[in-house]
Design an enzyme around this catalytic site. Structure first.
Site, PDB file in Angstrom:
ATOM      1  N   LYS A  53       0.841  -1.197   0.000  1.00  0.00           N
ATOM      2  CA  LYS A  53       0.000   0.000   0.000  1.00  0.00           C
ATOM      3  C   LYS A  53       0.880   1.252   0.000  1.00  0.00           C
ATOM      4  O   LYS A  53       0.592   2.229  -0.703  1.00  0.00           O
ATOM      5  CB  LYS A  53      -0.939  -0.028   1.216  1.00  0.00           C
ATOM      6  CG  LYS A  53      -2.038  -1.076   1.077  1.00  0.00           C
ATOM      7  CD  LYS A  53      -2.812  -1.352   2.356  1.00  0.00           C
ATOM      8  CE  LYS A  53      -3.769  -2.535   2.123  1.00  0.00           C
ATOM      9  NZ  LYS A  53      -4.481  -2.952   3.329  1.00  0.00           N
ATOM     10  N   GLN A  97      -5.085  -2.082   9.291  1.00  0.00           N
ATOM     11  CA  GLN A  97      -4.768  -3.371   8.663  1.00  0.00           C
ATOM     12  C   GLN A  97      -5.262  -4.516   9.544  1.00  0.00           C
ATOM     13  O   GLN A  97      -4.975  -4.555  10.741  1.00  0.00           O
ATOM     14  CB  GLN A  97      -3.248  -3.469   8.443  1.00  0.00           C
ATOM     15  CG  GLN A  97      -2.815  -4.707   7.696  1.00  0.00           C
ATOM     16  CD  GLN A  97      -3.352  -4.741   6.262  1.00  0.00           C
ATOM     17  OE1 GLN A  97      -3.284  -3.763   5.532  1.00  0.00           O
ATOM     18  NE2 GLN A  97      -3.902  -5.886   5.866  1.00  0.00           N
ATOM     19  N   ASP A 120     -11.600   1.776   3.423  1.00  0.00           N
ATOM     20  CA  ASP A 120     -11.827   0.335   3.229  1.00  0.00           C
ATOM     21  C   ASP A 120     -13.313   0.031   3.028  1.00  0.00           C
ATOM     22  O   ASP A 120     -13.665  -1.055   2.564  1.00  0.00           O
ATOM     23  CB  ASP A 120     -11.325  -0.457   4.456  1.00  0.00           C
ATOM     24  CG  ASP A 120      -9.940  -1.058   4.234  1.00  0.00           C
ATOM     25  OD1 ASP A 120      -9.533  -1.208   3.068  1.00  0.00           O
ATOM     26  OD2 ASP A 120      -9.280  -1.389   5.240  1.00  0.00           O
TER      27      ASP A 120
END
Ligand code: NAP
Length: 286
Positions: A53, A97, A120
């Site tokens: 990322k 994460q 997300d």
């Protein structure tokens, strides 16, 4: 005609388009979209994902802040850090994460992220908006799958889409998106009876199971489009999907490989979601 769906190439195009757009925004007013990523503990796979990322943000011109927190970080400490970033106008996207250490409740942490920064798309507000067909953020993997279908002119309307796997991050959102694209959708899981028969009827078959090569040729109708979301590491260190590529590519009309299929799209769509967060924050015309 058989098509190998090239997720890496499509993802590269998306990232180039984002980079070009961001370069013009930067020239205009000097502001930079910013993504904050939290990683808690030492999960090796998470470290690899976060590094990927970070590389993508650098490539497209998004500023990234990676908060590396120790394994013994408490839920309250993590939520307090998220609150700081929620209140910071220079940060446009926030993600945590997963997986988190077991002493931290992932849902309470997800809910702590401001929905307008939840790139997300996992916050219940964003899940709800997606399910009623007015998404603010589409979760990155399902978003990437829809982009692949669009890029390869695969129109789900009127097709039977069978999805194997009902997770909140892949199965359920892709079911919703395909339904909204006028497919007829069957969402399958470990308790589905006659899975093979159901899969065999699919015009579009999506595997998000997390088990190597479970979808074999016997599960696939001739001419079906097969999307393999699975990322499984074999004993020899190689990556493989949930679909037995070597047998299924002989019957499918189109298929995503692993690697270089859905995986790169997930990261590209994270960049896209961060861009969209920034554009909304800046009034759509930064
Ligand atoms: P998950 O939360 O573990 O869910 C797996 C789903 O598969 C569950 O719904 C489970 O059913 C179902 N399942 C398990 N065994 C089955 C079987 N034998 N037959 C039918 N269904 C079965 O997984 P996930 O997070 O969605 O991830 C799935 C895979 O995609 C993993 O390999 C993951 O690494 C990969 N992934 C890839 C990307 C990417 O960017 N390419 C992104 C996210 C995930 P139950 O609900 O009944 O337990």
């Amino acid at each position: 005609m058989f098509t190998l769906i090239d997720g890496q190439a499509v993802a590269a195009n998306i990232k180039t388009t984002i980079a070009e757009k961001l370069a013009t925004y930067k020239l205009k007013n000097g502001s930079v979209p910013t993504l904050a990523v939290f990683i808690v503990g030492d999960n090796p796979a998470s470290k690899v994902y976060v590094a990927g990322k970070e590389r993508a943000t650098e490539l497209v011109g998004i500023r990234s802040i990676v908060e590396r927190l120790p394994q013994d970080t408490t839920e309250a400490q993590l939520i307090a850090k998220i609150a700081e970033h929620n209140a910071d106008d220079s940060i446009h996207g926030i993600l945590v994460q997963l997986p988190l250490p077991t002493h931290i409740d992932a849902m309470r942490v997800t809910i702590a992220i401001a929905p307008e920064k939840d790139v997300d798309g996992f916050h219940p507000v964003n899940v709800g908006l997606l399910s009623i067909g007015t998404p603010q953020f589409i979760p990155c993997t399902p978003y990437g799958i829809m982009k692949l279908l669009e890029t390869y002119n695969i129109n789900p309307a009127g097709k039977l889409a069978v999805i194997v796997g009902r997770s909140n991050i892949v199965g359920k959102p892709i079911a919703n998106l395909l339904l909204q694209a006028d497919a007829t959708v069957a969402l399958c899981h470990s308790k589905t009876s006659d899975l093979k028969e159901l899969c065999k009827q699919a015009d579009i078959l999506i595997a998000a199971v997390g088990k190597p090569n479970v979808i074999t040729r016997e599960y696939v109708k001739s001419g079906a489009v097969v999307i393999d979301v699975g990322i499984n590491r074999l004993a020899d260190g190689k990556l493989c999907g949930d679909v037995d590529f070597e047998s299924v590519n002989k019957v499918a009309s189109a298929i995503t490989p692993v690697p270089k299929g859905v995986g790169p799209m997930t990261i590209a769509m994270l960049m896209q979601n961060t861009l969209e967060a920034y554009e909304r924050f800046a009034g759509n015309n930064p």
